[in-house]
Design an enzyme around this catalytic site. Structure first.
Site, mmCIF file in Angstrom:
data_model
loop_
_atom_site.group_PDB
_atom_site.id
_atom_site.type_symbol
_atom_site.label_atom_id
_atom_site.label_comp_id
_atom_site.label_asym_id
_atom_site.label_seq_id
_atom_site.Cartn_x
_atom_site.Cartn_y
_atom_site.Cartn_z
ATOM 1 N N CYS A 130 -43.566 16.280 -108.175
ATOM 2 C CA CYS A 130 -42.559 15.645 -107.510
ATOM 3 C C CYS A 130 -41.829 16.856 -106.456
ATOM 4 O O CYS A 130 -40.843 16.944 -106.343
ATOM 5 C CB CYS A 130 -41.360 15.124 -108.263
ATOM 6 S SG CYS A 130 -40.940 16.474 -109.522
ATOM 7 N N GLU A 131 -42.773 17.401 -105.599
ATOM 8 C CA GLU A 131 -42.501 18.137 -104.584
ATOM 9 C C GLU A 131 -43.598 17.686 -103.386
ATOM 10 O O GLU A 131 -44.805 17.478 -103.500
ATOM 11 C CB GLU A 131 -42.843 19.573 -104.846
ATOM 12 C CG GLU A 131 -42.519 20.305 -106.305
ATOM 13 C CD GLU A 131 -41.103 20.953 -105.751
ATOM 14 O OE1 GLU A 131 -40.784 21.132 -104.628
ATOM 15 O OE2 GLU A 131 -40.508 21.148 -106.827
ATOM 16 N N TYR A 150 -57.439 33.877 -108.100
ATOM 17 C CA TYR A 150 -56.008 33.319 -107.666
ATOM 18 C C TYR A 150 -55.858 31.875 -108.121
ATOM 19 O O TYR A 150 -55.230 31.290 -107.369
ATOM 20 C CB TYR A 150 -55.598 33.989 -106.617
ATOM 21 C CG TYR A 150 -55.723 35.428 -106.138
ATOM 22 C CD1 TYR A 150 -54.975 36.496 -106.907
ATOM 23 C CD2 TYR A 150 -56.448 35.826 -105.556
ATOM 24 C CE1 TYR A 150 -55.271 37.937 -106.734
ATOM 25 C CE2 TYR A 150 -57.054 37.144 -105.123
ATOM 26 C CZ TYR A 150 -56.220 38.140 -105.789
ATOM 27 O OH TYR A 150 -56.594 39.474 -105.677
ATOM 28 N N GLY A 201 -61.385 41.980 -105.929
ATOM 29 C CA GLY A 201 -61.142 40.951 -106.824
ATOM 30 C C GLY A 201 -61.630 39.573 -106.425
ATOM 31 O O GLY A 201 -62.685 39.220 -106.711
ATOM 32 N N TYR A 207 -49.857 29.517 -99.684
ATOM 33 C CA TYR A 207 -50.310 30.324 -98.555
ATOM 34 C C TYR A 207 -50.681 29.378 -97.478
ATOM 35 O O TYR A 207 -51.459 29.553 -96.649
ATOM 36 C CB TYR A 207 -51.584 31.261 -98.818
ATOM 37 C CG TYR A 207 -51.543 32.253 -100.033
ATOM 38 C CD1 TYR A 207 -50.390 33.164 -99.981
ATOM 39 C CD2 TYR A 207 -52.389 32.105 -101.045
ATOM 40 C CE1 TYR A 207 -50.489 33.914 -101.092
ATOM 41 C CE2 TYR A 207 -52.303 33.077 -101.966
ATOM 42 C CZ TYR A 207 -51.255 33.984 -102.011
ATOM 43 O OH TYR A 207 -51.236 34.962 -103.204
ATOM 44 N N GLY A 216 -59.458 43.780 -101.009
ATOM 45 C CA GLY A 216 -59.254 43.081 -99.940
ATOM 46 C C GLY A 216 -60.293 42.388 -99.174
ATOM 47 O O GLY A 216 -60.049 41.684 -98.301
ATOM 48 N N ARG A 235 -52.401 28.109 -104.554
ATOM 49 C CA ARG A 235 -52.745 28.638 -103.295
ATOM 50 C C ARG A 235 -52.404 27.660 -101.853
ATOM 51 O O ARG A 235 -51.936 28.129 -101.154
ATOM 52 C CB ARG A 235 -54.409 29.098 -103.250
ATOM 53 C CG ARG A 235 -54.460 30.295 -104.193
ATOM 54 C CD ARG A 235 -56.046 30.910 -104.041
ATOM 55 N NE ARG A 235 -55.997 31.715 -102.740
ATOM 56 C CZ ARG A 235 -56.526 31.334 -101.722
ATOM 57 N NH1 ARG A 235 -57.142 30.050 -101.678
ATOM 58 N NH2 ARG A 235 -56.465 32.057 -100.583
HETATM 59 N N1 PLP Z 1 -55.862 46.280 -105.502
HETATM 60 C C1 PLP Z 1 -54.581 45.872 -105.473
HETATM 61 C C2 PLP Z 1 -53.664 47.117 -105.554
HETATM 62 C C3 PLP Z 1 -54.266 44.838 -105.099
HETATM 63 O O1 PLP Z 1 -52.747 44.575 -104.931
HETATM 64 C C4 PLP Z 1 -55.072 43.540 -105.023
HETATM 65 C C5 PLP Z 1 -54.718 42.121 -104.816
HETATM 66 O O2 PLP Z 1 -53.659 41.892 -104.186
HETATM 67 C C6 PLP Z 1 -56.344 43.858 -105.283
HETATM 68 C C7 PLP Z 1 -56.619 45.228 -105.397
HETATM 69 C C8 PLP Z 1 -57.429 42.735 -105.025
HETATM 70 O O3 PLP Z 1 -57.589 42.462 -103.774
HETATM 71 P P1 PLP Z 1 -58.665 41.237 -103.426
HETATM 72 O O4 PLP Z 1 -58.683 40.207 -104.378
HETATM 73 O O5 PLP Z 1 -58.513 40.960 -102.084
HETATM 74 O O6 PLP Z 1 -60.006 42.046 -103.399
#
Ligand code: PLP
Length: 419
Positions: A342-343, A371, A275, A316, A239, A312
């Site tokens: 075409c959007e 992502y 991530g 978002y 996160g 993205r």
């Molecule tokens: N762990 C879980 C269960 C997730 O759903 C996510 C992303 O949605 C992550 C880890 C990785 O999150 P981030 O890319 O924000 O670090």
């Protein structure tokens, strides 16, 4: 920190000119820097050096085998959400005892695959899932190590689509019901309760939501202790946010400090599932300007990458900086940078100050390593783009560009068309 820098007005990835890669590979393509990926993991790991921990890269952010292999080789673990991610993780060399499995909708075949593989733990998101995992473990004569994913009802103050720890979200089990889940798990014969888990959202730019979640989890861990349930692993999910525009996420040391402070005096092994923070700024997407077009009220820069290649901005309203690969023009224009699809939602940037580009110019869409490619699709029968990695003065195409044959692979016409 990243290794996409200008040298004499030409953007380089480490020691390779991006113009040169584009000439050889064609556009669009994703481009990753080996040194940046490695450095990001080392810095994250070092920030938590004082606590027992396992860092599990969250595969969903980027599942390229080459990217995964870099992390696997550095002793990283993996956070997966599907059988496909497990397959990729094993192929890239992650050891099963460093793999955690999250997700609200694990299928039977995926549970079986994870049980046969012998992963570290299942992060369980509902009572029915817990019962199913127990039954499958019994049938396969395995033991299932589990953590309960707790939803601590904390607002991570991020985009609603990537908030996951609020009561209204589908994820996890709320704090009160979690006690009952642990009681239930304790009664199940083929399940070993070893952990507690939460993940409150993504692109979080403040330490407070993490602290609030941890405080709630700590209370629960103490209650469980009184019940006689000892927790070994505390999985805090991922996160941590990155800078796309002018966000000021906490530094790694501030983030680590906020978490480790809360853990003082607790005999737990910490698991983290970063991530975006590991891969986001280690990758960019290169696209070519096809046309310039002036509408009645807007300028458009039409490029060869669309929402199917980088979703993205559409999904978002996410901001990605867009820089010229060859920085030779002084004039700025205000324009929407749009793809060929075409959007009207097919845009990479809206009302953006951008250099006065012309057909054939190359643009770098920054911070696209997380992502990005993983969310791409074949919408409008557009082959998926190539992925390239640079290490020092060398580059390699780690995923070839799809061709038209790839688009129809696996399709067939029904025999009843003949009748
Ligand atoms: N762990 C879980 C269960 C997730 O759903 C996510 C992303 O949605 C992550 C880890 C990785 O999150 P981030 O890319 O924000 O670090």
């Amino acid at each position: 920190m990243h290794h996409f820098k200008y040298r004499d007005n030409v953007m380089f990835c480490e020691d390779v000119s991006i113009e040169e890669i584009s000439a050889k590979v064609g556009t669009p393509f994703y481009l990753y820097s080996y040194a940046t990926l490695k450095r990001h993991f080392q810095a994250f790991n070092a920030a938590f050096e004082d606590v027992p921990k396992l860092i599990c890269f969250s595969a969903k952010a980027n599942t390229s085998l080459a990217v995964l292999k870099i992390f696997a080789d550095m002793g990283c673990g993996l956070d997966i959400v599907s059988g496909g991610e497990l397959y990729r993780g094993l192929k890239a060399g992650f050891s099963p005892e460093r793999i955690v499995y999250s997700g609200v909708g694990k299928r039977i075949d995926e549970i079986d695959y994870a049980l046969e593989t012998g992963i570290l733990m299942f992060n369980v998101e509902s009572h029915v899932e817990l019962e199913l995992i127990n039954r499958r473990a019994a049938d396969l004569q395995k033991r299932a190590p589990v953590a309960i994913r707790v939803n601590p009802n904390v607002d991570p103050k991020t985009h609603p689509y990537i908030s996951t720890g609020l009561r209204k979200n589908k994820f996890g089990i709320n704090t009160e019901a979690a006690i009952e889940s642990y009681r239930m798990a304790g009664r199940l014969e083929h399940v070993d309760v070893i952990g507690i888990d939460c993940h409150i959202g993504s692109q979080i730019t403040d330490t407070k939501p993490f602290e609030a979640a941890l405080i709630s989890l700590k209370t629960l861990i103490n209650d469980l202790k009184q019940m006689g349930t000892d927790i070994k692993y505390l999985d805090m999910g991922g996160g941590l946010g990155i800078t796309y525009a002018d966000e000021m996420p906490p530094s790694l040391s501030e983030y680590a400090e906020a978490i480790t402070q809360q853990l003082k005096g607790m005999d737990l092994q910490l698991i983290l599932e970063p991530g975006r923070v590991l891969v986001g700024n280690a990758g960019i997407m290169i696209t070519k300007v096809l046309y310039r077009k002036s509408g009645e009220v807007k300028n458009f820069v039409i490029v060869d990458a669309g929402m199917n290649d980088l979703l993205r901005p559409t999904l978002y309203n996410a901001f990605h900086a867009i820089e010229p690969v060859v920085n030779s023009k002084e004039n700025l224009i205000v324009a929407d940078v749009v793809g060929p699809i075409c959007e009207s939602s097919d845009f990479l940037a809206v009302d953006r100050n951008i250099c006065d580009v012309e057909s054939g110019d190359l643009l770098a869409v920054m911070s696209a390593g997380a992502y990005g490619y993983v969310m791409s699709s074949n919408y409008c029968s557009r082959p998926r783009v190539a992925e390239v990695m640079v290490k020092g003065d060398r580059f390699h195409v780690i995923k070839t560009r799809e061709n038209y044959e790839d688009l129809v692979r696996g399709e067939s016409l029904p025999p009843f068309f003949e009748a």
